[in-house]
Scaffold this active site. Structure first.
Site, PDB file in Angstrom:
ATOM      1  N   SER A  84      -9.842   1.669   2.771  1.00  0.00           N
ATOM      2  CA  SER A  84      -8.969   2.420   1.904  1.00  0.00           C
ATOM      3  C   SER A  84      -7.931   1.583   1.174  1.00  0.00           C
ATOM      4  CB  SER A  84      -8.246   3.490   2.734  1.00  0.00           C
ATOM      5  OG  SER A  84      -7.421   2.874   3.708  1.00  0.00           O
ATOM      6  N   SER A 101     -10.077  -0.661   7.008  1.00  0.00           N
ATOM      7  CA  SER A 101      -9.510  -0.542   5.662  1.00  0.00           C
ATOM      8  C   SER A 101      -8.790  -1.758   5.107  1.00  0.00           C
ATOM      9  CB  SER A 101      -8.545   0.639   5.602  1.00  0.00           C
ATOM     10  OG  SER A 101      -9.276   1.825   5.457  1.00  0.00           O
ATOM     11  N   LYS A 123       0.843  -1.196   0.000  1.00  0.00           N
ATOM     12  CA  LYS A 123       0.000   0.000   0.000  1.00  0.00           C
ATOM     13  C   LYS A 123       0.881   1.250   0.000  1.00  0.00           C
ATOM     14  CE  LYS A 123      -3.986   1.899   2.582  1.00  0.00           C
ATOM     15  NZ  LYS A 123      -4.919   1.668   3.707  1.00  0.00           N
TER      16      LYS A 123
HETATM   17  N1  GLN Z   1     -13.206   3.777   6.070  1.00  0.00           N
HETATM   18  C1  GLN Z   1     -12.670   4.254   7.308  1.00  0.00           C
HETATM   19  C2  GLN Z   1     -12.356   5.712   7.194  1.00  0.00           C
HETATM   20  O1  GLN Z   1     -12.676   6.263   6.211  1.00  0.00           O
HETATM   21  C3  GLN Z   1     -11.481   3.448   7.697  1.00  0.00           C
HETATM   22  C4  GLN Z   1     -10.243   3.904   7.076  1.00  0.00           C
HETATM   23  C5  GLN Z   1      -9.087   3.043   7.438  1.00  0.00           C
HETATM   24  O2  GLN Z   1      -9.235   2.027   8.092  1.00  0.00           O
HETATM   25  N2  GLN Z   1      -7.919   3.506   7.058  1.00  0.00           N
HETATM   26  O3  GLN Z   1     -11.806   6.311   8.063  1.00  0.00           O
END
Ligand code: GLN
Length: 470
Positions: free
Chosen positions: A153, A177, A78
């Site tokens: 994400s 995410s 990532k």
């Molecule tokens: N979808 C969640 C957010 O927007 C989690 C993001 C993540 O785990 N990095 O914060």
């Protein structure tokens, strides 16, 4: 070579028995990336030349008999995990040209094993989002159905593996995410115990919530990659001391129906119940439990995470790093650099975070959220102390959605309802494939989430393997 069936474990065996070489394996993935990634966009950058050199070096190492679990295995990373000499942009214009000057601890660990690094994967900007639509460099598409999002994400990391363009990948999970994209693309995604995997060299989102973890095709692969990246790190002050991961033969599974039953689509719930039934048939005792405060996890998360975001992103000011707009005075440099370098979701969260921490409001919001976080934690501890070995829920309320379908930020935030409590509490959780549901004639995967007490990742793997078999 059938890449659709390639797992870390099977590739390891084939490499060690010289059925194929790492160079051949790597070439197969590079070819798949060339053919498919134009339509998927899992990668922001690919590294053909260095990947070939790493594969060659791995083959020499395998020939000499000095093999580690990842030697010669093609992996994707990532874009918020630092690799020395490589751009790490967190999919933001702000860091578009930022070249990492050191390796993250997880990078050091996988390099030491002789893994082949294929490229850096797309993500929501600074890991804020659940669809990869907030990337400054365009979205990633779900390999299962390219009219739908891969989740986020870590959507690029998920699409790379689900699209057979990497054997496995690393993502990060602050509120879901890793698990949510795993759920939406049919993979296994693990968020380890907070502190189990070093955050050194991970571009921070919410420092009290973030963990790096693996996205893989199988539970066995997840275990292998987790064991490579875990361990104490003196450079991360929240890193746990080294210890064996705790093992226990799990027998009792807690099901917090009142937490999830009303929020989940009917056929997703049916798939979940089917898996539960098969766990029961496999000999597990299912117990109904209550987690009355868990539904407030989402509200708590969307106070604590933006608060930490506003602090962590303060360093991106147009002076110290990254994107910079020249202006007549320092304040205008800050304002213009941040105003043009950050996308709308990042700006929204910085504003929200600054607000909840501000003198007049921190008691009403931030401090209250911290208190509720402690309550949620207590509920989980009590549940586990009452003789429950694991808790299960659907990973997400629905399968992969269409691009633009959740343009309302609050609708997007609701994706995380079942995943954020575990980040608030710090316990490990895994999403494993939990069946399929049909939308517009297409079969879409849904995830089955398993949660265990701190450091009981082995319990997740044990139950996860039983879900896989079911
Ligand atoms: N979808 C969640 C957010 O927007 C989690 C993001 C993540 O785990 N990095 O914060």
């Amino acid at each position: 070579m059938d890449l659709s069936k390639m797992t870390l474990v099977s590739a390891r065996i084939s490499l060690d028995t010289k059925e194929f070489s790492s160079v051949e394996l790597t070439e197969a993935y590079l070819k798949a990336m060339k053919e498919k990634d134009g339509s998927i966009h899992a990668y922001l950058e690919t590294w053909e030349t260095s990947a070939r050199a790493e594969a060659k070096a791995a083959d020499a190492r395998i020939a000499s008999g000095d093999t580690a679990p990842l030697t010669g295995i093609p992996i994707a990373i990532k874009d918020n995990i630092l690799i020395e000499g490589r751009v790490a942009s967190a999919a933001s214009k702000m860091l578009e040209n930022y070249v990492a000057s050191y390796d993250a601890t997880v990078t050091t660990k996988i390099k030491k094993e002789g893994a082949v690094l294929l490229g850096r994967t797309n993500m929501d900007e600074f890991a804020m989002g659940s669809s990869t639509e907030s990337s400054a460099f365009g979205p990633t598409r779900n390999p299962v159905d390219i009219s739908r999002v891969p989740g986020g994400s870590s959507g690029g990391s998920a699409a790379a593996v689900a699209g057979d363009m990497a054997v496995a990948s690393l993502g990060s999970d602050t509120g879901g995410s890793i698990r949510q994209p795993a759920s939406l693309t049919g993979l296994v995604g693990l968020k380890p115990t907070y502190g189990e995997v070093s955050r050194f060299g991970l571009i921070a989102l919410g420092s009290s919530l973030d963990q790096i973890g693996p996205l893989t095709k199988t539970v066995a692969d997840s275990r292998v990659l987790f064991n490579v990246i875990r361990g104490h790190d003196a450079r991360d002050s929240t890193s746990l001391p080294d210890s064996e991961t705790k093992t226990a033969k799990p027998k009792v599974i807690g099901v917090p129906r009142s937490f999830f039953a009303s929020g989940v689509e009917q056929d997703v719930l049916e798939q979940f119940e089917k898996k539960l039934e098969s766990l029961k048939n496999a000999g597990y005792e299912l117990r109904d439990i209550e987690l009355p405060t868990a539904p407030y996890g989402l509200a708590v998360y969307y106070i604590i995470m933006p608060a930490e975001v506003s602090t962590n992103l303060g360093r991106l000011d147009g002076i110290r790093y990254g994107h910079s707009v020249q202006a007549e005075d320092i304040y205008t440099v800050y304002a213009k650099s941040r105003g043009t370098g950050f996308g709308p979701e990042v700006r929204r969260r910085v504003l929200l975070g600054t607000f909840v921490l501000s003198a007049g409001y921190s008691d009403a919001y931030y401090r209250k959220a911290k208190a509720v976080r402690a309550l949620i934690r207590e509920e989980f501890v009590n549940a586990f102390e009452s003789g429950i070995d694991a808790i299960v829920t659907p990973t997400t309320p629905s399968p992969a959605f269409k691009f633009g379908e959740k343009s309302d930020p609050v609708a997007m935030y609701a994706e995380d309802i079942f995943s954020v409590p575990m980040n608030l509490v710090g316990v490990p959780a895994i999403s494993v494939p939990g069946g399929v549901v049909t939308r517009e004639g297409v079969q879409l995967p849904v995830g089955f989430q398993i949660i265990a007490p701190h450091r009981f990742e082995e319990v997740l793997f044990a139950i996860g393997e039983d879900v896989e078999k079911a």
